[in-house]
Motif scaffolding. Structure first.
Motif, PDB file in Angstrom:
ATOM      1  N   LEU A 151      47.158   1.707  63.261  1.00 51.46           N
ATOM      2  CA  LEU A 151      46.898   1.002  64.509  1.00 51.46           C
ATOM      3  C   LEU A 151      47.103   1.929  65.697  1.00 51.46           C
ATOM      4  N   SER A 152      48.068   2.802  65.582  1.00 49.40           N
ATOM      5  CA  SER A 152      48.330   3.841  66.573  1.00 49.40           C
ATOM      6  C   SER A 152      48.768   5.075  65.807  1.00 49.40           C
ATOM      7  N   ALA A 153      47.959   6.124  65.835  1.00 50.36           N
ATOM      8  CA  ALA A 153      48.217   7.302  65.013  1.00 50.36           C
ATOM      9  C   ALA A 153      49.584   7.906  65.334  1.00 50.36           C
ATOM     10  N   PRO A 154      50.452   8.074  64.336  1.00 49.22           N
ATOM     11  CA  PRO A 154      51.772   8.681  64.598  1.00 49.22           C
ATOM     12  C   PRO A 154      51.626  10.102  65.117  1.00 49.22           C
ATOM     13  N   LYS A 155      52.453  10.427  66.094  1.00 49.64           N
ATOM     14  CA  LYS A 155      52.436  11.767  66.667  1.00 49.64           C
ATOM     15  C   LYS A 155      53.843  12.336  66.659  1.00 49.64           C
ATOM     16  N   ALA A 156      53.951  13.580  66.263  1.00 46.15           N
ATOM     17  CA  ALA A 156      55.252  14.250  66.236  1.00 46.15           C
ATOM     18  C   ALA A 156      55.026  15.746  66.346  1.00 46.15           C
ATOM     19  N   ASP A 157      55.876  16.414  67.100  1.00 53.24           N
ATOM     20  CA  ASP A 157      55.800  17.864  67.253  1.00 53.24           C
ATOM     21  C   ASP A 157      56.290  18.522  65.975  1.00 53.24           C
ATOM     22  N   GLN A 158      55.371  19.154  65.250  1.00 47.47           N
ATOM     23  CA  GLN A 158      55.724  19.758  63.970  1.00 47.47           C
ATOM     24  C   GLN A 158      56.529  21.049  64.122  1.00 47.47           C
ATOM     25  N   ILE A 159      56.563  21.586  65.324  1.00 45.34           N
ATOM     26  CA  ILE A 159      57.298  22.834  65.631  1.00 45.34           C
ATOM     27  C   ILE A 159      56.820  23.927  64.670  1.00 45.34           C
ATOM     28  N   TRP A 160      57.634  24.312  63.701  1.00 40.83           N
ATOM     29  CA  TRP A 160      57.202  25.386  62.807  1.00 40.83           C
ATOM     30  C   TRP A 160      56.579  24.857  61.518  1.00 40.83           C
ATOM     31  N   LEU A 161      56.758  23.565  61.242  1.00 41.84           N
ATOM     32  CA  LEU A 161      56.131  22.982  60.060  1.00 41.84           C
ATOM     33  C   LEU A 161      54.642  22.758  60.324  1.00 41.84           C
ATOM     34  N   LYS A 162      53.850  22.844  59.291  1.00 40.01           N
ATOM     35  CA  LYS A 162      52.417  22.633  59.407  1.00 40.01           C
ATOM     36  C   LYS A 162      51.981  21.522  58.458  1.00 40.01           C
ATOM     37  N   ARG A 163      50.931  20.782  58.845  1.00 37.11           N
ATOM     38  CA  ARG A 163      50.407  19.748  57.970  1.00 37.11           C
ATOM     39  C   ARG A 163      48.901  19.645  58.139  1.00 37.11           C
ATOM     40  N   ASN A 164      48.235  19.174  57.092  1.00 36.47           N
ATOM     41  CA  ASN A 164      46.791  19.032  57.087  1.00 36.47           C
ATOM     42  C   ASN A 164      46.408  17.554  57.101  1.00 36.47           C
ATOM     43  N   LEU A 165      45.169  17.275  57.457  1.00 34.02           N
ATOM     44  CA  LEU A 165      44.673  15.913  57.407  1.00 34.02           C
ATOM     45  C   LEU A 165      44.577  15.440  55.958  1.00 34.02           C
ATOM     46  N   VAL A 166      44.709  14.145  55.763  1.00 32.92           N
ATOM     47  CA  VAL A 166      44.642  13.581  54.423  1.00 32.92           C
ATOM     48  C   VAL A 166      43.201  13.668  53.912  1.00 32.92           C
ATOM     49  N   THR A 167      43.040  14.154  52.713  1.00 32.42           N
ATOM     50  CA  THR A 167      41.723  14.338  52.110  1.00 32.42           C
ATOM     51  C   THR A 167      41.609  13.501  50.836  1.00 32.42           C
ATOM     52  N   PRO A 168      40.383  13.292  50.335  1.00 31.59           N
ATOM     53  CA  PRO A 168      40.233  12.597  49.049  1.00 31.59           C
ATOM     54  C   PRO A 168      40.990  13.299  47.922  1.00 31.59           C
ATOM     55  N   GLU A 169      41.095  14.613  48.006  1.00 30.71           N
ATOM     56  CA  GLU A 169      41.851  15.342  46.986  1.00 30.71           C
ATOM     57  C   GLU A 169      43.325  14.954  47.020  1.00 30.71           C
ATOM     58  N   ASP A 170      43.859  14.699  48.224  1.00 29.66           N
ATOM     59  CA  ASP A 170      45.242  14.245  48.331  1.00 29.66           C
ATOM     60  C   ASP A 170      45.423  12.889  47.653  1.00 29.66           C
ATOM     61  N   ARG A 171      44.454  12.010  47.829  1.00 26.70           N
ATOM     62  CA  ARG A 171      44.535  10.699  47.190  1.00 26.70           C
ATOM     63  C   ARG A 171      44.469  10.832  45.660  1.00 26.70           C
ATOM     64  N   GLU A 172      43.685  11.771  45.176  1.00 26.87           N
ATOM     65  CA  GLU A 172      43.622  11.991  43.736  1.00 26.87           C
ATOM     66  C   GLU A 172      44.959  12.518  43.215  1.00 26.87           C
ATOM     67  N   LYS A 173      45.600  13.395  43.984  1.00 24.84           N
ATOM     68  CA  LYS A 173      46.922  13.873  43.603  1.00 24.84           C
ATOM     69  C   LYS A 173      47.915  12.723  43.540  1.00 24.84           C
ATOM     70  N   GLN A 174      47.804  11.824  44.511  1.00 24.18           N
ATOM     71  CA  GLN A 174      48.711  10.681  44.542  1.00 24.18           C
ATOM     72  C   GLN A 174      48.534   9.813  43.304  1.00 24.18           C
ATOM     73  N   ILE A 175      47.272   9.532  42.932  1.00 22.15           N
ATOM     74  CA  ILE A 175      47.013   8.694  41.766  1.00 22.15           C
ATOM     75  C   ILE A 175      47.611   9.318  40.509  1.00 22.15           C
ATOM     76  N   SER A 176      47.494  10.627  40.387  1.00 19.45           N
ATOM     77  CA  SER A 176      48.031  11.311  39.206  1.00 19.45           C
ATOM     78  C   SER A 176      49.553  11.308  39.193  1.00 19.45           C
ATOM     79  N   ALA A 177      50.168  11.484  40.371  1.00 18.19           N
ATOM     80  CA  ALA A 177      51.621  11.590  40.430  1.00 18.19           C
ATOM     81  C   ALA A 177      52.316  10.236  40.438  1.00 18.19           C
ATOM     82  N   TYR A 178      51.690   9.242  41.073  1.00 24.00           N
ATOM     83  CA  TYR A 178      52.326   7.925  41.203  1.00 24.00           C
ATOM     84  C   TYR A 178      51.365   6.824  40.747  1.00 24.00           C
ATOM     85  N   PRO A 179      51.036   6.770  39.462  1.00 18.13           N
ATOM     86  CA  PRO A 179      50.065   5.772  38.987  1.00 18.13           C
ATOM     87  C   PRO A 179      50.568   4.342  39.129  1.00 18.13           C
TER      88      PRO A 179
END
Length: 301
Positions: free
Chosen positions: A121-149
């Protein structure tokens, strides 16, 4: 003439005790500062890595000191033992994080609907400082299905307003703070940090009816009716923190009414970093179990 034997002293053992004590104090200090103070999560991660590194070095020096004690009888056995005791806590944290980092998928966002995850509803925003993150991709969802069926949505036999009441109640009991709701007249709270035990927005359904047929349109005009009419279902956005580490997570709860049942999906994302170490799935799973218990008796297949 009495013969006096001078035992050598293990400098490594003595230094290991100081280094081990430093690593323990550093780990405890940053955990307290993060949980109860204003220390940002990226700094917590960085300082815990430093603490674990110091603890590892202390353990290595302690091993050298114990070897010297065994080979030449050098003083420093007690200092080496103390170093190992001091280093155990930061090393334990480091080993726990490393094991999860290596064995769990490199994702920070999970959803019970990996095909059509609820939109923020409102995209979370946070200063990652030195940490980096990528946008969620279909591949991430496939990883989730495999790890947490086992992470899947829930279908409950009951009216939407009845399930919504339980959803809000369980969210409050679980320490979630609802900051935004779709289709309500409630003020948007934003996603800034708030106390996890805040109960804002949880009084809207205190008079919600129980398990009843769902007429269309509804014959009453309360907040719950407006919420249901305003969209094809209901979406709530919340924030929460883990109990011990105080890690922050954002959460979406989506309710959709289908015939005489209500389907509930949730989405949980860590606030910082690319790898959530499996905590997002744990937050989602614990919430769903609590919701199942609350709605016991009307849960469908």
């Amino acid at each position: 003439m009495a013969i006096r034997y001078d035992r050598p002293v293990s400098s490594a053992a003595r230094f290991s005790r100081l280094l081990g004590a430093f690593s323990l104090v550093l780990a405890l200090a940053v955990l307290i500062a993060h949980r109860f103070g204003g220390l940002a999560t990226p700094y917590l991660v960085l300082l815990l890595i430093v603490a674990a590194g110091c603890a590892l070095l202390a353990a290595l020096l302690a091993a050298i000191g114990l070897r010297s004690l065994w080979v030449s009888g050098a003083e420093g056995g007690l200092a080496a033992l103390a170093a190992l005791i001091y280093a155990a806590f930061p090393l334990g944290i480091g080993a726990f994080a490393a094991e999860r980092y290596l064995t769990l998928p490199d994702i920070h966002d999970v959803s019970t609907d990996p095909v059509a995850a609820p939109d923020w509803l409102s995209a979370p925003k946070a200063d990652q400082i030195w940490l980096k993150r990528n946008l969620v991709t279909p591949e991430d969802r496939e990883k989730q299905i495999s790890a947490y069926p086992e992470l899947s949505g829930r279908r409950y036999e009951g009216a939407l307003d009845r399930v919504l009441e339980a959803v809000r109640k369980v969210a409050k009991q679980s320490g979630f703070t609802i900051v935004k709701s779709s289709g309500t007249g409630e003020p948007d709270g934003g996603l800034e940090d708030r106390p996890a035990n805040s109960a804002s927005g949880d009084d809207a359904v205190t008079d919600a009816p129980g398990l009843i047929p769902v007429p269309t349109p509804r014959p009453y005009d309360d907040d719950v009716a407006k919420l249901i009419r305003g969209a094809n279902g209901v979406t709530l956005q919340a924030t929460t923190r883990t109990l011990i580490l105080g890690l922050r997570f954002d959460m979406l709860i989506r309710l959709r009414e289908e015939a005489e049942t209500t389907f509930v999906d949730i989405r949980v994302a860590s606030r910082y970093g690319q790898h959530d170490l499996g905590f997002s799935a744990e937050v989602a799973g614990d919430y769903l179990k609590a919701l199942d218990a609350e709605l016991l008796g009307i849960a469908g297949g």
